[in-house]
Design an enzyme around this catalytic site. Sequence first.
Site, PDB file in Angstrom:
ATOM      1  N   GLU A 180      40.687  48.657  40.878  1.00 16.39           N
ATOM      2  CA  GLU A 180      40.594  49.238  39.538  1.00 16.39           C
ATOM      3  C   GLU A 180      39.993  50.640  39.660  1.00 16.39           C
ATOM      4  O   GLU A 180      39.111  50.878  40.497  1.00 16.39           O
ATOM      5  CB  GLU A 180      39.696  48.355  38.671  1.00 16.39           C
ATOM      6  CG  GLU A 180      39.538  48.819  37.232  1.00 16.39           C
ATOM      7  CD  GLU A 180      38.556  47.961  36.447  1.00 16.39           C
ATOM      8  OE1 GLU A 180      38.686  47.914  35.227  1.00 16.39           O
ATOM      9  OE2 GLU A 180      37.661  47.340  37.076  1.00 16.39           O
ATOM     10  N   CYS A 204      38.901  42.803  36.853  1.00 19.07           N
ATOM     11  CA  CYS A 204      37.443  42.928  36.811  1.00 19.07           C
ATOM     12  C   CYS A 204      36.766  41.961  35.830  1.00 19.07           C
ATOM     13  O   CYS A 204      36.683  40.769  36.102  1.00 19.07           O
ATOM     14  CB  CYS A 204      37.058  44.374  36.525  1.00 19.07           C
ATOM     15  SG  CYS A 204      35.378  44.785  37.092  1.00 19.07           S
ATOM     16  N   LYS A 247      44.306  45.246  30.320  1.00 19.24           N
ATOM     17  CA  LYS A 247      43.029  44.539  30.435  1.00 19.24           C
ATOM     18  C   LYS A 247      42.540  44.065  29.072  1.00 19.24           C
ATOM     19  O   LYS A 247      42.478  44.844  28.123  1.00 19.24           O
ATOM     20  CB  LYS A 247      41.996  45.462  31.091  1.00 19.24           C
ATOM     21  CG  LYS A 247      40.663  44.810  31.430  1.00 19.24           C
ATOM     22  CD  LYS A 247      39.780  45.809  32.172  1.00 19.24           C
ATOM     23  CE  LYS A 247      38.428  45.226  32.534  1.00 19.24           C
ATOM     24  NZ  LYS A 247      37.576  46.234  33.221  1.00 19.24           N
TER      25      LYS A 247
END
Length: 498
Positions: free
Chosen positions: A80, A212, A179
């Site tokens: 990321e 993440c 995300k």
Amino acid sequence: MIAFPLPISAVFLTAVTLGVSGLDTYIAAVYEHAVILPGATPELVPPEDALKLMNQNLDVLEGAIKAASEQGAHIIVTPEDAIYGWVFTRETIYPYLEDIPDPQVNWVPCNDPERFGFNPVQKRLSCMARNYSIYVVANMGDKKPCNSSDPKCPSDGRYHYNTDVVYDSDGKFVARYHKYNLFASETYFNYAKDPQFIHFNTPFGKLGVFTCADMLNFGEPAVSLVEKFRVDTVLFPTAWMNTLPLLSAVQYYSAWAMGMRVNLLAANIHKPRWDITGSGIFAPDGPRAYHFDMKTQNGKLLVAELDAYPRLSPTFPPAVNWHLYASSVKHLSPESPVFIGTIYFDNFTFTELSQEAGNYTVCQNGLCCHLNYRMVEKRDDEVYALGAFDGLHVIEGEYYLQICTLLKCNNTDVKSCGQKVDTARTRFDSFSLSGTFNTTYVFPEVLLTETQLAPGEFQVLTDGRLVSKHRISKPVLTVALFGRWYEKDSPHPLHASP
């Protein structure tokens, strides 16, 4: 590192000739990238300057992708924020964004780069995948225009999404993920409107992707990808800051892969001065390769072999009843005084391990944690404690935790229990940790001195005990059962009341 015995094209041809669905094993790669950052403060730069920076990072990534391909890797995951870094506002990140279409458009950007406008980053990623015959997973920024007909349209007239993209070994664009669980500092991005369950089939299994904080905050899309959509491997670009004693990167990645019983390819940024390092290739029964480096400034390529369909592997772990053993435990002694210590802003109930060996219990709310252990030698200069936490974490995200942990305190004052510590000298002959968990999502952690994992040195029994197999090879930092009770999480920020 493992060299693949046959050229990739020969393996694929053999699979087709034999009429089988794909490969039984495959070679995976992840690259921990020491990203070149735009600067310490957000500045608006011309598009050509933004592209220059991104190409500098892409040059490094291309070197890693080429090296992975030469070692026979079928897929590589990059981190990321690896293409442009961070420290942005909504205005200053804009020159780094591209319009990323829906993958259903059937597009090879390397062959037709301007089909959807000016997209030089997508072109380069596609060409890397095609030129080196490897699946490439990368993270970049997507921009989508909107107007007043959309009541949620930002005031600047566009959505910004933290986005993972995937290209197959022909350079075809096969997946896009926005995300869903942004970290607190990502104010320059918008939340995806709904959790996206992005998965796709390959010759080496069904793959899913998320990013993440999606691994820790809330349950979606991570849990459904594994349980509902039955992915074999999770692709995980991340920029994960290590947070000892329970949330060091490789510690939690490995625990999550074991708890969810799935392959995990985790690629992290490498910035030791911000405690950002830790990448790896993880299987349901433990790590195949991992990297944790706080000393150098260099990136790192990891390559390892995985089962393409881990559920069919003889090493696939059985299901665990996480409260069975602990719920049967009656009277444990000796009883020790309890005290409060803080881990990542959460108040744990602790009891000190005052003896060289023993049985201990500590409880908080509905969770009781049980520990049976024996130290090789109890040192006067190190203190260990057993802790329990059963509650809502509310800093940098809100999510419900149930945790049992044996850990080394920072110093001999019990008030230091829960503080960061990364070295130890106390060795354990044995340990058995269990808890009366109300959730089925429990992730087993064993972390040794200098933030090293302990592959093959412990196991999880089907009755919910995390036990050592033999004397642990190195001094112990943390042993934990990290539970996530998703049903008790606060609402996602998109759905929370003002």
